[in-house]
Write a protein that holds these residues in place. Structure first.
Motif, mmCIF file in Angstrom:
data_model
loop_
_atom_site.group_PDB
_atom_site.id
_atom_site.type_symbol
_atom_site.label_atom_id
_atom_site.label_comp_id
_atom_site.label_asym_id
_atom_site.label_seq_id
_atom_site.Cartn_x
_atom_site.Cartn_y
_atom_site.Cartn_z
ATOM 1 N N GLU A 183 -1.899 2.561 1.214
ATOM 2 C CA GLU A 183 -0.949 1.752 1.990
ATOM 3 C C GLU A 183 -1.567 0.397 2.363
ATOM 4 O O GLU A 183 -0.914 -0.635 2.341
ATOM 5 C CB GLU A 183 -0.517 2.521 3.257
ATOM 6 C CG GLU A 183 0.415 3.692 3.000
ATOM 7 C CD GLU A 183 1.643 3.293 2.196
ATOM 8 O OE1 GLU A 183 2.308 2.301 2.565
ATOM 9 O OE2 GLU A 183 1.926 3.947 1.159
ATOM 10 N N LYS A 191 -1.650 -1.937 -0.643
ATOM 11 C CA LYS A 191 -0.306 -2.494 -0.880
ATOM 12 C C LYS A 191 0.019 -3.583 0.134
ATOM 13 O O LYS A 191 0.600 -4.617 -0.200
ATOM 14 C CB LYS A 191 0.738 -1.363 -0.822
ATOM 15 C CG LYS A 191 0.677 -0.435 -2.028
ATOM 16 C CD LYS A 191 1.899 0.429 -2.192
ATOM 17 C CE LYS A 191 1.909 1.571 -1.223
ATOM 18 N NZ LYS A 191 2.900 2.609 -1.559
ATOM 19 N N ALA A 233 0.798 -7.367 -0.859
ATOM 20 C CA ALA A 233 2.108 -7.911 -0.480
ATOM 21 C C ALA A 233 2.001 -9.374 -0.034
ATOM 22 O O ALA A 233 2.947 -10.153 -0.159
ATOM 23 C CB ALA A 233 2.704 -7.061 0.636
ATOM 24 N N HIS A 240 -0.930 2.999 -7.751
ATOM 25 C CA HIS A 240 -0.086 2.645 -6.601
ATOM 26 C C HIS A 240 0.104 1.125 -6.488
ATOM 27 O O HIS A 240 1.216 0.648 -6.289
ATOM 28 C CB HIS A 240 -0.711 3.181 -5.302
ATOM 29 C CG HIS A 240 -0.241 4.555 -4.982
ATOM 30 N ND1 HIS A 240 -0.822 5.677 -5.518
ATOM 31 C CD2 HIS A 240 0.764 4.989 -4.179
ATOM 32 C CE1 HIS A 240 -0.204 6.751 -5.054
ATOM 33 N NE2 HIS A 240 0.766 6.363 -4.245
ATOM 34 N N TYR A 285 3.538 -0.970 -7.058
ATOM 35 C CA TYR A 285 4.017 -1.812 -5.958
ATOM 36 C C TYR A 285 4.200 -3.258 -6.453
ATOM 37 O O TYR A 285 5.191 -3.927 -6.144
ATOM 38 C CB TYR A 285 3.012 -1.749 -4.803
ATOM 39 C CG TYR A 285 3.400 -2.622 -3.630
ATOM 40 C CD1 TYR A 285 4.366 -2.206 -2.712
ATOM 41 C CD2 TYR A 285 2.813 -3.878 -3.447
ATOM 42 C CE1 TYR A 285 4.736 -3.010 -1.648
ATOM 43 C CE2 TYR A 285 3.174 -4.691 -2.391
ATOM 44 C CZ TYR A 285 4.136 -4.257 -1.481
ATOM 45 O OH TYR A 285 4.504 -5.051 -0.439
ATOM 46 N N ASP A 342 7.337 -3.460 -8.531
ATOM 47 C CA ASP A 342 8.542 -3.359 -7.684
ATOM 48 C C ASP A 342 8.832 -4.679 -6.960
ATOM 49 O O ASP A 342 9.989 -5.003 -6.682
ATOM 50 C CB ASP A 342 8.383 -2.236 -6.646
ATOM 51 C CG ASP A 342 8.389 -0.868 -7.307
ATOM 52 O OD1 ASP A 342 8.835 -0.786 -8.474
ATOM 53 O OD2 ASP A 342 7.950 0.108 -6.677
ATOM 54 N N ASN A 343 7.756 -5.396 -6.627
ATOM 55 C CA ASN A 343 7.934 -6.612 -5.832
ATOM 56 C C ASN A 343 7.750 -7.907 -6.640
ATOM 57 O O ASN A 343 7.607 -8.985 -6.072
ATOM 58 C CB ASN A 343 6.950 -6.591 -4.651
ATOM 59 C CG ASN A 343 7.266 -5.465 -3.693
ATOM 60 O OD1 ASN A 343 8.115 -5.590 -2.827
ATOM 61 N ND2 ASN A 343 6.594 -4.324 -3.869
#
Length: 1627
Positions: A902, A905, A909, A945, A949, A952-953
């Motif tokens: 997490e 990510k 981000a 992961h 991620y 997806d972004n």
């Protein structure tokens, strides 16, 4: 039949009656019995004479004969003449009394004869026995014993004599000095008494109904006087016991006044016996009879004996009962009967006695008392009615006993009491409590343990018993409903009854449902009246908390919820409708779940939601406030169950949310904070969650209360604080602070979003930040959690309103300091996972971190987590900390890794670009090729992961180059074959994601699906299979997709990354690298011309160092791809490799098979060399031993090895099939030349000795068949283990035969070319090769296909030539081949008749024939040939052949015997209608019949066949039918029945031949085989048994008798048994 024969046979049997074999003894006895049943007088006379003539016969021998006499007498008593009966009586009497000494077996056998005769001739027996039972003379022991046994077996015959016998016996009692005489008199008196009692009980059936008890009273009393007053004091245990038994039986016959007079003496005397003897059953039985007699006559004096009786009986009933020993069980039951008898006469004294004994704390004594009490409650209901209250009061004492055995017995008593109305009485509730207490027992043993003592009553067993008892009382004793409802509710809330919750709830549910359905007023509980019951609020809280832990305390969740639903109206009327709707779905969830599968957080939320809805529905603030107050008071109940307590805190928080009285809320918060046990982490968390929930409605009040508490004396280090927080030391203060910090976090999380942002800095962070410098672990954890919760709360709020969190970097720095202070080599605390979760929550908040700050954050976190040891690794225990149990450790690891992902990510981000991705990936890269499975798994999972991620972004606005694609693929693609399954799956995910990202960068739309890339996902299923071929095929498919999608500039990077991959720490990944490399080179190698020299150099180095076989294969293929123009060099490199080939060489040979042209060239060369080069050389073993050993020549062996490896390549099929006949023939002959040959041992081939020379050739042949797709041939050969057979010298011929058979059946069209190739080898100088080819051809003749293919003449000519071969094995195989024509091509038999008969005849006369193998083949072959020869070709030779084979019928060689019998059967069709042939058949019929039991099953089969086909020639329709119906190969034959029937037909149809037959059979009495000797005895026996008197003259009975007598002394017991059985037919 002559009497002398019967006598001679009977005497022989009597001689054998003591045979050492038990089965023979038994058969002798049966035969004498059979003879005896036919001629009882005659045989009994012989037995008598035998005994008289052999007075010194050993006892065991006499016993067998006497036992046989007894059997004859018992079964033929009606047919034996009176004079014979008298002489038998006289004999038995004499045998029984001849020795004054007691010899039990002998005298008992004689006595049994008298008892058997006495069943019909009682007067004659009594006359004889009474002659030896004279007044004044002490009789023989067995005379008395016989009288006793007669009184048992013939009651009505004996009782009339008993008065006289007793009269004579009484004076003798005084004369008996020996214990054994006293014993027999006592035993007799016992039997006499039992017989008289039986007679009197059945007077209606008795011959003399005038007999009365008083007829015997005076004699019985006189006898009793002697037994009781004198003999009962004997030291001999057996005597004492028999006297005691007799006294018991005699009491019923004594006059009442005499018995009354003796009771004060009898009872103490019998009781005294208990102390002297271990076997108590007889004593208790006797005592029971005495008491029965006394009670029946209404004895007054019995009461005076009561005290001693009760004490003694109590000792007996308290003795341990071993249920595996029937005597202890019987004794226990007799003692209980004694108590029942006494209870009917003296109820008060008996009950008082038992209840007093209950007070004794001795375990055994208590168990005994309770057993009696239970027995009396169940059996003496009316007597016990007035004693109920007394018993109720007295049972309390044993209830307090700690012994589980006593408790078990108490429960049994309570169960009995419940069924007889005790529990409704005052004090009954204590018994209910006792049951409940024991329903709540903890386990005695941990799971899997077992009690050592089998008698032990474990807590589990006792608890189960109490569960069942409570259920039984609830469901079967209707009047108890009002005793149990609602009083059982009292036990639901106290914690000491936790383990009883399930059975309690179930009982209450049953009772409640019943009362509710019947609309009974008592269903409604008045809690004001029932003062002992818990309040509705407490009940609800208790059951709700139970439901939160549904699988604890024996799965009490579902029963608790069901009970709550039943009680809804009693809890609060407003809950009924809501719970009826809400409860069933909750119960369904539990029904479908297990402790492992239930999502605990989700379940807790459902229950809290139910509570919230309930409180809304109740809509009564007073009731809700009372619930909060009682729940808070109830907290202390869970001090030993902190998870439950934590849930209760949350329930209180939820209740306070809906409580509108602020004072009450404040008061409850105060109480919670003051009474909480802050030292426990679970409780701290529970308090914080509860207070957080409260803050949802009461934010102001909650913050105020927390602030007050933070300033209170609880945090000062003075000794006395509030009276409730006593003497807190430093550590405890830290724990209280930890609770407070956590509370602030949960308040932030639960408070209304619109109110909280303003309070975070001033009220919350201000209160917790002053603790950031703590060294205390608990406070650290609380701080981390709290900061994380605050970050979460802010995240939720900022979605609705902007917010700059100025203290973000400060908090992250504090968090990282916490991680750095953790030990690097172990994971004992949740610090890492909590810190990373908190940092992840902080990352999205503004302001952003700088590049260096992000780098430090990731470096610290990744290294701290990835470097941890494996989850399976057990850390050493440190001084300060306890080791976590495996379950806790598993959860901690899982949470920590999830938290890291997490965090990664959340960092990505902030910069979702290729560079941003690289900046995160560089922290993971080095861990991907770690030598530790767990480190690679963590790294690749984290990579998957972040890539997912990233995708997806991803939002590509410009055409940007994804410059790190090649490097990422190079690192990740070999991991698709990692030995660790989790790494493989995650690696494919990574590659799929990377290619999807690449598509986006190439400008494809967001929803675009490239079919090839999408197919990668389906590869994941294959990767779960650890089969390497599947893995590499997957890698290859993966590479094809990559090579299509990969831009050219990225290709070089990828290739050289893969070269590095060949030296990966994981072998699997080395393999994957090579597979990916091959696929890339095939698909895109054209663009890498300049790199080929460098690549070859690297591959060469790798090839030498790689040890893993599959990597060698792949690299070998790489070499083949790159060196396709330099094939000759490769071959030269292989030819001179040392033998046996190492795996690298083997793989290279195999790789060369992939090219059909090369393969074809090599096959040609090998065949040419194998034909011209010598297969082996003979080497002398040593000068001393002489002899020679065959040693293989090197080059042909090396070529065969190479050929074998080359054929292993599936692609060599085309060249192999095109040269199949030549290659098959070559390898078959090579195999023949290799059998028994050793590998060479020289300097160039040091290890060659380990090669199985024939094995190599066999393997090559086997692979060739596979390549030719002869699957059926392969299948047959494998099923029959033919390959193993072919390789070994002893079984080579069998193996080759199986090969030829399989080829003939399943590869016929290939045979002409093969035969053509093999023919030249028949003239080979090597004997071994001739044997191989002859064996092959010999079997081919067994199949019709050779005629169809027009090969018959070639093969027959070859076989005829081989008949004169110098090698006997070749000759044998040639004969076999000639015989096989009858099976394969029967229509050709007459064409070759002359040659065949000549060859077979000479074969039967073969002199140079070790082991008679040629003879055997000749007979077998002739058998087969005869089936198809015309009569004209054989007619004149039939008798000649018959005479030739007759000597072989009794050959000791099983195969010869079998073949000769078979041949005889096949000759039969040529002799039908010929008288001379019929005579020949009768000549050998006896031999065939007796060989039906031959020890060899094949001989038996041959006999059955021969007799079936010869049946029509025998000349008897009945025998013909019988042979054809019964003699089937697949049917088992009952030989005895068969011979019995056959002898009947022989007697009937051939009476004139009986003399010949019986003489023929007698000759077999001396056969070599015991089975045949036994069968001959049977034959004679049945012949005699079925013979009518008029035919006896045909037999020489003297010879038969002499022969059977001889067989009765045969060394084999089976023969002796059958001889004895046969003798049984002499009648």
């Amino acid at each position: 039949m002559d009497d002398t024969d019967v006598e001679q046979v009977t005497l022989a049997l009597l001689d054998a009656a003591n045979d050492k074999d038990a089965e023979v003894q038994e058969q002798v006895r049966k035969s004498v019995l059979t003879l005896g049943k036919q001629q009882p007088d005659r045989v009994l006379a012989i037995c008598q004479d035998y005994l008289l003539k052999h007075p010194k016969l050993v006892v065991s021998h006499r016993v067998v004969i006497l036992q046989t006499i007894e059997l004859i007498v018992s079964s033929r008593i009606e047919e034996i003449s009176a004079p014979r009966i008298k002489s038998i009586i006289s004999l038995a009497s004499d045998e029984m009394t001849r020795s004054k000494e007691v010899i039990p077996d002998w005298q008992q056998a004689a006595s049994n004869i008298l008892v058997a005769v006495g069943n019909k001739y009682i007067n004659d027996i009594m006359e004889e026995i009474l002659s030896k039972f004279q007044p004044g003379i002490l009789p023989h022991f067995f005379v008395v014993q016989t009288l006793a046994n007669l009184s048992d077996s013939n009651v009505y015959g004996m009782v009339p004599f008993l008065n006289a016998i007793l009269g004579t016996m009484l004076p003798m009692l005084g004369m008996a000095k020996q214990d054994n005489m006293k014993w027999v008199f006592s035993s007799a008196l016992c039997h006499f008494s039992d017989s008289i009692l039986e007679y009197l009980a059945n007077l209606d059936k008795a011959p003399d109904p005038t007999v009365r008890k008083d007829t015997f009273s005076s004699e019985i009393y006189a006898a009793f006087d002697v037994l009781f007053n004198t003999w009962l004091q004997s030291r001999e245990l057996k005597l004492r016991m028999t006297v005691a038994e007799a006294v018991g039986s005699m009491c019923h016959l004594m006059a009442s006044e005499k018995l009354e007079e003796q009771i004060p003496r009898i009872i103490p005397a019998i009781l005294a016996l208990y102390k002297k003897n271990n076997e108590h059953y007889v004593i208790s039985k006797s005592l029971c009879q005495v008491l029965d007699a006394s009670v029946n006559m209404g004895s007054r004096v019995l009461e005076t004996q009561l005290d001693g009786l009760l004490v003694a009986l109590h000792q007996q009933v308290s003795a341990h009962v071993d249920y595996s020993d029937s005597f202890t069980v019987k004794n226990h039951n007799e003692v209980l009967r004694c108590f029942s008898l006494l209870a009917n006469s003296f109820p008060d004294r008996l009950v008082m006695f038992v209840l007093q004994r209950l007070e004794n704390s001795n375990e055994r004594s208590r168990l005994g008392s309770l057993a009696v009490l239970r027995h009396l409650i169940n059996s003496s209901t009316s007597t016990m009615e007035s004693k109920k209250l007394l018993i109720l009061a007295s049972i309390r004492q044993p209830m307090a006993d700690h012994s589980n055995k006593v408790k078990k017995r108490v429960i049994q008593v309570i169960s009995a009491m419940a069924h007889h109305g005790y529990l409704e009485l005052e004090g009954g509730e204590l018994l209910v409590r006792f049951i409940v207490q024991n329903c709540a027992l903890p386990n005695t043993y941990q799971r899997g343990q077992r009690p050592i003592d089998p008698e032990e009553v474990t807590n589990e067993a006792l608890r189960t018993m109490c569960d069942n008892t409570l259920h039984l009382l609830t469901t079967t004793v209707g009047r108890l409903a009002d005793v149990l409802w609602p009083k059982l509710l009292y036990y639901v809330t106290p914690s000491q009854y936790s383990n009883a919750t399930t059975p309690l709830c179930k009982s209450l549910i049953v009772l409640g449902n019943k009362k509710k359905n019947n609309q009974e007023p008592s269903f409604h509980i008045d809690f004001t009246q029932e003062v002992n019951l818990p309040s509705p609020q407490t009940l609800m809280i208790r059951l709700l908390v139970n439901a939160a832990f549904p699988f604890s305390n024996r799965c009490h969740g579902a029963p608790s919820l069901s009970l709550l639903q039943i009680l809804s109206n009693n809890i609060h009327p407003n809950t009924e409708v809501l719970w009826e709707k809400e409860m069933p779905p909750l119960l369904s969830v539990l029904e479908e779940s297990t402790a492992e599968s239930l999502d605990k957080n989700q379940w807790d939320e459902k229950l809290l939601k139910l509570l919230s809805k309930t409180l809304t529905m109740v809509d009564d603030d007073k009731w809700v406030c009372q619930l909060a107050a009682e729940a808070t008071r109830y907290l202390s109940t869970y001090n030993n169950a902190l998870e439950e307590k934590s849930f209760l805190y949350r329930c209180i928080g939820m209740t306070l949310q809906q409580c509108f009285n602020k004072e009450i809320v404040k008061k409850q918060l105060q109480e919670i904070l003051l009474t909480a046990r802050h030292n426990d982490a679970v409780e701290r968390e529970g308090v914080a969650m509860g207070i957080g929930l409260c803050a949802n409605s009461h934010l102001e009040g909650t913050l105020t209360k927390l602030d007050e508490f933070g300033k209170s004396e609880a945090f000062k280090k003075s000794p006395s604080i509030f009276n409730l927080l006593k003497e807190r030391n430093d550590v405890e203060v830290e724990k209280v602070k930890s609770t407070l910090i956590l509370c602030y976090g949960h308040v932030a999380l639960n408070a209304p979003p619109e109110k909280i942002l303003n309070r975070i800095d001033q009220d919350i962070l201000r209160c917790i930040s002053k603790h950031f410098n703590t060294k205390d672990l608990t406070m650290k954890l609380s701080l981390i959690q709290s900061v994380g919760l605050i970050a979460k709360a802010i995240s939720e709020c900022v979605k609705k309103q902007g917010y700059i969190f100025s203290r973000k970097q400060e908090l992250i720095t504090v968090m990282l300091d916490f991680i750095k202070s953790e030990p690097a080599d172990s994971l004992r605390t949740p610090v890492r996972h909590l810190v990373m979760t908190t940092c992840a929550n902080l990352m999205p908040l503004d302001p952003s971190l700088s590049e260096n700050e992000s780098f430090d954050l990731l470096k610290v976190c990744v290294n701290s987590v990835f470097s941890l040891p494996s989850e399976m690794h057990t850390p050493e225990k440190s001084k300060e900390e306890e080791i976590l149990d495996p379950k806790q450790r598993k959860v901690l690891y899982k949470d920590t890794l999830a938290a890291l992902q997490e965090l990664l990510k959340s960092v990505l981000a902030r910069d979702a670009t290729p560079d941003g991705l690289q900046s995160v990936f560089k922290h993971l890269e080095s861990w991907l090729s770690s030598g530790q499975d767990h480190e690679r798994e963590r790294a690749v999972a984290a990579t998957a992961h972040i890539l997912a991620y990233y995708l997806d972004n991803l939002n590509v606005k410009n055409m940007v180059c994804f410059h790190n694609l090649g490097a990422l693929l190079g690192r990740l693609s070999p991991r698709c074959s990692d030995p660790h399954p989790a790494v493989r799956i995650a690696a494919v995910d990574c590659i799929y994601t990377l290619l999807c990202i690449q598509q986006q960068y190439e400008g494809f739309s967001l929803g675009y699906k490239d079919e090839a890339v999408e197919d990668l996902l389906s590869l994941k299923d294959r990767l779960e299979n650890p089969d390497s071929t599947v893995l590499y095929k997957t890698c290859s498919d993966l590479t094809k997709v990559m090579s299509k999608r990969l831009p050219q500039p990225q290709l070089t990077t990828l290739v050289f990354m893969l070269f590095e991959g060949l030296a990966d720490s994981q072998t699997n990944c080395c393999r994957a690298s090579s597979v990916i490399l091959n696929t890339l080179l095939k698909n895109r190698g054209g663009g890498l011309q300049d790199l080929v020299p460098e690549m070859l150099e690297v591959l060469h180095v790798r090839l030498q160092s790689v040890t893993e076989e599959q990597v060698r294969v792949a690299v070998g293929q790489t070499v083949l791809i790159l060196a396709s123009q330099h094939l000759q060099t490769v071959i030269n490199a292989l030819v001179h490799q040392p033998l046996p080939y190492d795996s690298w060489t083997s793989e290279m040979w195999m790789a060369l098979g992939a090219d059909p042209i090369v393969a074809n060239q090599i096959i040609e060369m090998v065949m040419e060399k194998l034909v011209i080069m010598a297969p082996y050389v003979d080497k002398k073993e040593s000068m001393m031993r002489g002899g020679a050993t065959k040693v293989a020549t090197s080059q042909p062996l090396a070529m065969t090895c190479g050929l074998k490896e080359l054929l292993l390549n599936g692609q060599s099929q085309e060249p192999a099939v095109s040269r199949f006949p030549q290659l098959f023939s070559c390898l078959t002959v090579r195999l023949g030349a290799s059998v028994g040959v050793l590998a060479p041992k020289d300097n160039n081939a040091k290890q060659a000795g380990s090669i199985h020379v024939a094995g190599v050739a066999a393997d090559a042949l086997r692979i060739l068949l596979a390549r030719a797709q002869l699957d059926e041939v392969m299948k047959r050969l494998d099923e029959e283990n033919a390959w193993d057979a072919m390789k070994e010298q002893s079984t080579h011929v069998t193996g080759i035969t199986l090969l030829a058979r399989a080829m003939a059946k399943h590869a016929g069209p290939r045979l002409p070319a093969i035969v053509e190739c093999l023919c030249p080898s028949l003239n080979n100088i090597y004997e071994c090769q001739r044997i191989t080819v002859t064996a092959f051809f010999s079997e081919l003749l067994n199949h019709h296909v050779v005629t169809e293919l027009m090969l018959i003449d070639v093969l027959m000519n070859n076989m005829m030539e081989r008949i004169s071969d110098p090698c006997s094995t070749v000759r044998m195989l040639a004969v076999r081949g000639l015989g096989n024509i009858a099976v394969g091509s029967p229509e050709k038999v007459n064409k070759y008749a002359k040659e065949l008969l000549a060859a077979m005849s000479s074969g039967m006369e073969e002199k140079d024939d070790p082991g008679k193998l040629i003879t055997h083949e000749a007979m077998s072959g002739l058998s087969k040939v005869l089936l198809h020869l015309d009569k004209k070709n054989v007619h004149l030779l039939v008798v000649y052949i018959f005479m030739k084979i007759k000597p072989f019928l009794e050959s000791e060689n099983d195969d010869i015997r079998c073949a000769s019998i078979h041949l005889m059967g096949n000759l039969s069709k040529f002799g039908s209608g010929e008288a001379v042939f019929k005579d020949q058949i009768h000549n050998v019929l006896v031999s065939l019949l007796l060989h039906l039991v031959d020890p060899n099953p094949q001989v038996v089969k041959a006999c059955k066949y021969a007799m079936r086909v010869c049946a029509p020639v025998v000349g008897s329709e009945q025998i013909t039918t019988m042979f054809q119906n019964h003699l089937h190969d697949d049917k088992s034959l009952h030989y005895g029945e068969f011979i019995n029937d056959l002898t009947k037909y022989l007697i009937q149809d051939f009476p004139g031949m009986l003399n010949f037959y019986h003489i023929s059979v007698i000759q077999f009495f001396k056969s070599n085989w015991p089975e045949v000797r036994a069968a001959a005895a049977m034959f004679i026996g049945f012949l005699l048994g079925n013979l009518q008197q008029e035919h006896l003259s045909h037999l020489n009975m003297g010879t038969i008798t002499k022969g059977l007598v001889m067989l009765l002394q045969d060394p084999d017991p089976v023969v002796r048994v059958k001889a004895a059985e046969a003798m049984g037919h002499f009648h």
